[in-house]
Design an enzyme around this catalytic site. Structure first.
Site, PDB file in Angstrom:
ATOM      1  N   HIS A  45       0.281  -8.153   0.951  1.00  9.90           N
ATOM      2  CA  HIS A  45       1.195  -7.152   1.524  1.00  9.90           C
ATOM      3  C   HIS A  45       2.151  -7.972   2.385  1.00  9.90           C
ATOM      4  O   HIS A  45       1.699  -8.675   3.303  1.00  9.90           O
ATOM      5  CB  HIS A  45       0.400  -6.127   2.349  1.00  9.90           C
ATOM      6  CG  HIS A  45       1.207  -5.049   3.015  1.00  9.90           C
ATOM      7  ND1 HIS A  45       0.894  -3.700   2.913  1.00  9.90           N
ATOM      8  CD2 HIS A  45       2.302  -5.108   3.832  1.00  9.90           C
ATOM      9  CE1 HIS A  45       1.761  -2.987   3.629  1.00  9.90           C
ATOM     10  NE2 HIS A  45       2.630  -3.822   4.199  1.00  9.90           N
ATOM     11  N   CYS A 103      -5.664  -1.998   0.385  1.00 11.25           N
ATOM     12  CA  CYS A 103      -4.874  -3.067   0.996  1.00 11.25           C
ATOM     13  C   CYS A 103      -5.125  -3.023   2.500  1.00 11.25           C
ATOM     14  O   CYS A 103      -4.886  -2.003   3.156  1.00 11.25           O
ATOM     15  CB  CYS A 103      -3.394  -2.862   0.691  1.00 11.25           C
ATOM     16  SG  CYS A 103      -2.320  -3.909   1.679  1.00 11.25           S
ATOM     17  N   ASP A 109      -2.633 -11.326  15.109  1.00 14.57           N
ATOM     18  CA  ASP A 109      -3.437 -11.901  14.034  1.00 14.57           C
ATOM     19  C   ASP A 109      -4.887 -12.034  14.503  1.00 14.57           C
ATOM     20  O   ASP A 109      -5.153 -12.414  15.642  1.00 14.57           O
ATOM     21  CB  ASP A 109      -2.872 -13.279  13.637  1.00 14.57           C
ATOM     22  CG  ASP A 109      -3.390 -13.751  12.296  1.00 14.57           C
ATOM     23  OD1 ASP A 109      -2.601 -13.839  11.343  1.00 14.57           O
ATOM     24  OD2 ASP A 109      -4.610 -14.042  12.195  1.00 14.57           O
ATOM     25  N   HIS A 131       4.216  -9.915   4.832  1.00 15.47           N
ATOM     26  CA  HIS A 131       4.084 -10.029   6.285  1.00 15.47           C
ATOM     27  C   HIS A 131       4.750 -11.301   6.767  1.00 15.47           C
ATOM     28  O   HIS A 131       4.830 -12.292   6.050  1.00 15.47           O
ATOM     29  CB  HIS A 131       2.605 -10.013   6.708  1.00 15.47           C
ATOM     30  CG  HIS A 131       1.754 -11.044   6.028  1.00 15.47           C
ATOM     31  ND1 HIS A 131       1.258 -10.862   4.751  1.00 15.47           N
ATOM     32  CD2 HIS A 131       1.326 -12.264   6.426  1.00 15.47           C
ATOM     33  CE1 HIS A 131       0.558 -11.930   4.402  1.00 15.47           C
ATOM     34  NE2 HIS A 131       0.588 -12.809   5.395  1.00 15.47           N
TER      35      HIS A 131
END
Ligand code: 5GP
Ligand code: ZN
Length: 112
Positions: free
Chosen positions: A96, A3, A29, A98
């Site tokens: 995952h 991951c 990001d 976020h």
């Protein structure tokens, strides 16, 4: 576990971190959609918003407190947006949990 966000949380792959405590990490990001675009994640691997349970739900409140702190630090005094994409049609690409913290420009609605 394979991951990408677990690897970022464990410093196995590099990221530009803006916040970290024992349960939460926030980093810029890779492909920002706004002047400020930070991803806030629990260190614990939770697959999506669909996997929030009685046992792990307190992390959500903590993430939102962290979001407000980061927004202040990054000078987002006129507001910001917090986004969670959940599942295929929700546009979730990384499995995952976020939250996108975005700001520094006027956001459109819906989405955009
Ligand atoms: P989602 O589409 O799942 O809501 O958001 C995933 C986000 O993760 C995207 O905005 C994408 O640009 C970002 N992302 C994907 N891989 C990486 C990476 O390796 N590092 C960073 N910093 N961001 C990533
Ligand atoms: Zn993970």
């Amino acid at each position: 576990m394979d991951c990408i966000f677990c690897k970022i949380a464990n410093n196995e792959i590099p990221s530009s971190k803006v916040y970290e405590d024992e349960k939460i990490v926030a980093f810029n990001d890779l492909n920002p959609k706004a002047p400020v675009h930070v991803l806030i994640i629990p260190k614990e691997h939770i697959k999506s918003a669909d996997y929030i349970t009685q046992e792990n739900q307190s992390i959500i409140g903590e993430i939102f407190m962290v979001a407000s702190e980061i927004a202040k630090k990054q000078g987002l005094k006129n507001g910001y947006r917090i986004v969670n994409n959940c599942g295929e049609e929700g546009g979730q690409t990384v499995k995952h949990l976020h939250f996108h913290l975005m700001g520094g420009r006027k956001m459109e609605w819906p989405a955009g």
